[in-house]
Each structure stands twice: as structure tokens, then as C-alpha cells.
Design an enzyme around this catalytic site. Structure first.
Site, short mmCIF file in Angstrom:
data_model
loop_
_atom_site.label_atom_id
_atom_site.label_comp_id
_atom_site.label_asym_id
_atom_site.label_seq_id
_atom_site.Cartn_x
_atom_site.Cartn_y
_atom_site.Cartn_z
N LYS A 115 3.09 -5.88 -3.28
CA LYS A 115 3.51 -5.19 -4.50
C LYS A 115 4.69 -5.89 -5.16
O LYS A 115 4.81 -5.83 -6.38
CB LYS A 115 3.81 -3.71 -4.22
N LYS A 197 -9.05 -5.90 -0.97
CA LYS A 197 -9.26 -4.44 -0.96
C LYS A 197 -9.45 -3.94 -2.41
O LYS A 197 -8.81 -4.43 -3.33
CB LYS A 197 -8.03 -3.82 -0.29
N LYS A 200 -6.72 0.97 -6.75
CA LYS A 200 -6.83 1.77 -7.97
C LYS A 200 -6.01 1.19 -9.11
O LYS A 200 -6.26 1.48 -10.27
CB LYS A 200 -6.48 3.24 -7.70
P1 ATP Z 1 -2.50 1.37 -5.29
O1 ATP Z 1 -3.56 0.48 -5.82
O2 ATP Z 1 -1.73 2.12 -6.36
O3 ATP Z 1 -1.62 0.72 -4.27
P2 ATP Z 1 -4.37 2.55 -3.47
O4 ATP Z 1 -5.68 2.45 -4.17
O5 ATP Z 1 -4.10 1.63 -2.36
O6 ATP Z 1 -3.21 2.53 -4.54
P3 ATP Z 1 -3.22 4.92 -2.20
O7 ATP Z 1 -2.85 6.14 -2.92
O8 ATP Z 1 -2.11 4.03 -1.84
O9 ATP Z 1 -4.29 4.07 -3.02
O10 ATP Z 1 -4.08 5.28 -0.91
C1 ATP Z 1 -4.62 6.54 -0.62
C2 ATP Z 1 -5.49 6.44 0.61
O11 ATP Z 1 -6.67 5.68 0.31
C3 ATP Z 1 -4.84 5.73 1.80
O12 ATP Z 1 -5.21 6.40 2.98
C4 ATP Z 1 -5.44 4.35 1.78
O13 ATP Z 1 -5.48 3.78 3.06
C5 ATP Z 1 -6.85 4.65 1.28
N1 ATP Z 1 -7.42 3.49 0.57
C6 ATP Z 1 -6.93 2.91 -0.54
N2 ATP Z 1 -7.73 1.89 -0.92
C7 ATP Z 1 -8.73 1.81 -0.01
C8 ATP Z 1 -9.86 0.95 0.15
N3 ATP Z 1 -10.11 -0.02 -0.71
N4 ATP Z 1 -10.69 1.16 1.21
C9 ATP Z 1 -10.45 2.17 2.08
N5 ATP Z 1 -9.40 3.01 1.99
C10 ATP Z 1 -8.55 2.85 0.96
#
Ligand code: ATP
Ligand code: LTN
Length: 334
Positions: A115, A197, A200
């Protein structure tokens, strides 16, 4: 700890429209714990501001994330659904735990490194100490189990280290939590770069499938998904694109990877991608419908938020006063 049920805690940031990664890796698995555990599912808005947010959007997404929890099957009568900033003990314990977390430990966190690289103009102290706030979220409720995607494993291990360190100095104070990482779906990858990964906050819309995307958008994105050379549909390390699509298909249909491979044997990539897109859209259709119904009832969402905050507050307060006693803080006698 405070009633006879063991505790589950997890959180999602209202930092963007949720993806099928958030759904398959985390939220979809939450409701399975509701009968056996006291479950706290939190919208972690305080974590979201480690990256600059537009205030109106943050507010809207906070409601949306709560509504999505419910649309994904979490009943507010059986789970404590709440917003992190409504319970001040998160910030309070976060500060205390900062003082039991080492600079070197935080420096090793890969999410911080990623980040900081993405937000080079805003490497703030909160982004750095994010994991000790996450530890506070978990430890505040004497949590046994934390369902998350694999990207959170390192943060979870740090939360365990912090709990153990605190317990060693002051005697048993916190339950030491375990992660619950699903066998399938713990790392859903980007449709445009399947070695990364799905996130969002990705700026390439074709790379991410959102839970609330329309059926047409979902199918279009899957049709454009990056695949691999040769046209065999098999799960293999050399074929990250196809493997990611097989994983997604297997998660939404509850079929094994081997069953999916058999089903698609001999099929062309185009038809395969269409079939995956359709399966995902069908799986999400009820979630989208329920989400729309809930968002139309703001009073109900607000009442749910208030009830969740009260429930969480009552238990958070008990851990916090225990922590204060242990470290030698005084309390005012009114
Ligand atoms: P950002 O992109 O803003 O960092 P993020 O998509 O990683 O956000 P979070 O709110 O940080 O989302 O994560 C919420 C939950 O979703 C956490 O348990 C995280 O491990 C899970 N998660 C996020 N992205 C993935 C993915 N691509 N595959 C599986 N689990 C995920
Ligand atoms: N750090 C997580 C979100 C999060 C969380 C938590 C998850 C904040 N607090 C407590 C589980 C338990 C993330 O970035 N995905």
C-alpha cells in the site's frame, strides 16, 4: 468468554465496492459460524481511512457494506453486525497495543509495503500501525476464530504474537486467536493479472468482478479474462488464469476442481469463460436482489447499526477495563 459461546470476529473495509474475492474468501463463509459462535462482523471504517477516502462515499459504502453482510445471509438477530468507529474501545485498545508492537514487526508487513508503493504521497502513520488496530479489533472480543482470506495471514500471526506478549507480561488477558482460511477461494486473483490478488481498489475495472455488478457486466468481464497458452482446461501452477477461473467456478457451484475439469474437458476457452461468468452471475443474483431491498430501508439499516454497536460496546468495555487494570491505569471514581 463473556457468555458460554466462543467468539468469531471478522472485518471488511468500506474502501470500495466489494469483489467476488471479498465474497468467496471471506463474507460467504461467515454465516456458517452463526449458530455455534457469538459472531461479530464489523465494517472497519477506521481502517479504511489509512487510504484517503471521499467522505460522502465512505458514508455510503459503510451502509452498503452492512447491507451486503445481511444480503449475504447474516441475520442481525443471530450476529453482532456493527461499525468499528461506533465502538470507541477499538481506538483505545489500538493505542495500547501500539505500545506492545515493535517497529521492526510492522516494517515487515507486506500489505504495508504494497500500500505504501501504491500511495507514495500518503504513507501515513495509520497505514503503518494498521496491524495493531486490527489486533485490537480481534482481541477486544476475546476472539477464538477469525475467518479471512490468505492475504490477512501475516496480520493474524502478528495479532497472536501481540496477544502472547501481553499475556506473558501481565498474565492471561487475551484469548489467542486462530485464523480460519478457506480451502478454496482464499485467494481469488485478478482477471487481468492472475498472478495478483483481486483487489477492490484496483483501477482496472476489467480485473475485478464486484458482488453488485450486473449479469451483463459479469459475463463481459469473464469473457475478457486473461487465459494461458494452449487450450487445456486444467488446474496447474503454469496456468494461473485457467486455475483462477476453475477455482471461482468450483466455489460458486460447490463442485470440486476435479469435477469442474471433467465438465470442461475438450471445451474451448470462450465457452468455458462464458460458463464461469454465468455461474457467478446466477450465484450472486439473490444477493443483489436482497441488497437492493435492504438499501431501500435506511431506517432498518440504522436500527441494525445501533443495536450492533450496543452489543459490541458492552463486551468491548469489559476487556478494556481489564486491560487498563493490568497495565496500571487508574479509573476515576465518580
Ligand atoms: P483493498 O483493495 O482496499 O485493500 P481488499 O479487497 O483487500 O481491499 P478488505 O476489506 O481488505 O478487501 O478484505 C476483506 C476480506 O476479504 C479479508 O478477509 C480479505 O482477506 C478478503 N479478501 C480480499 N481480497 C480477497 C481475494 N482476492 N481473495 C480472497 N479473499 C480476499
Ligand atoms: N485487515 C483486514 C480487515 C480487518 C480485519 C479485522 C479482518 C480489519 N480488522 C479484524 C479480520 C479481523 C483487511 O485488510 N482485509
Amino acid at each position: 468468554m463473556y457468555n458460554d459461546k466462543k467468539v468469531v470476529f471478522s472485518g471488511v473495509q468500506p474502501s470500495g465496492n466489494l469483489t467476488i474475492g471479498n465474497y468467496l474468501g471471506a463474507i460467504r463463509n461467515f454465516s456458517a459460524f452463526s449458530n455455534e459462535y457469538h459472531c461479530y462482523y464489523c465494517v472497519v471504517d477506521m481502517h479504511a481511512i489509512t487510504v484517503r477516502q471521499n467522505p460522502a462515499e465512505l458514508r455510503r459504502r459503510t451502509y452498503e457494506t452492512l447491507a451486503l453482510y445481511m444480503a449475504c445471509g447474516l441475520d442481525p438477530e443471530k450476529n453482532t453486525l456493527f461499525v468499528q468507529s461506533h465502538v470507541p474501545q477499538h481506538a483505545e485498545l489500538g493505542w495500547v497495543l501500539d505500545c506492545y508492537t515493535m517497529f521492526g514487526e510492522l516494517s515487515r508487513m507486506t500489505q504495508f509495503k504494497d500500500k505504501s508503493a501504491k500511495n507514495a504521497d500518503n504513507i501515513n502513520a495509520g497505514l503503518f500501525t494498521y496491524p495493531s488496530l486490527m489486533a485490537a479489533d480481534i482481541l477486544l472480543y476475546q476472539t477464538e476464530l477469525v475467518p479471512v482470506g490468505i492475504d490477512q495471514k501475516q496480520h493474524l500471526e502478528l495479532a497472536r504474537d501481540i496477544a502472547n506478549r501481553f499475556n506473558q507480561i501481565y498474565g492471561e488477558t487475551f484469548v489467542v486467536p486462530e485464523g480460519f482460511i478457506p480451502k478454496e477461494g482464499a485467494k481469488i486473483c485478478s482477471l487481468q493479472d492472475p498472478t495478483k490478488k483481486m483487489s477492490k481498489s484496483d483501477t482496472n475495472e476489467n480485473a475485478v468482478v464486484r458482488i453488485l455488478d450486473s449479469k451483463d457486466d459479469i459475463i463481459r468481464k469473464f469473457k475478457r479474462a486473461v487465459t494461458d497458452s494452449n487450450n487445456e482446461i486444467i488446474f496447474s501452477l503454469e496456468k494461473p488464469g485457467i486455475s483462477n477461473l476453475l477455482t471461482i467456478y468450483s466455489c460458486v457451484t460447490d463442485k470440486t476442481i476435479a469435477e469442474a475439469e471433467r465438465e470442461f474437458a475438450g471445451m474451448g476457452y470462450g465457452d468455458f469463460k462464458l460458463a464461469v461468468g454465468e455461474a457467478v452471475a446466477d450465484n450472486l443474483a439473490p444477493v443483489r436482489a436482497e441488497f437492493a431491498r435492504l438499501m431501500a430501508d435506511k431506517a432498518y439499516l440504522e436500527a441494525t447499526m445501533a443495536k450492533g454497536a450496543d452489543e459490541a460496546f458492552r463486551n468491548a468495555r469489559r476487556t478494556m477495563s481489564k486491560v487498563k487494570r493490568k497495565i496500571g491505569f487508574t479509573e476515576p471514581k465518580h
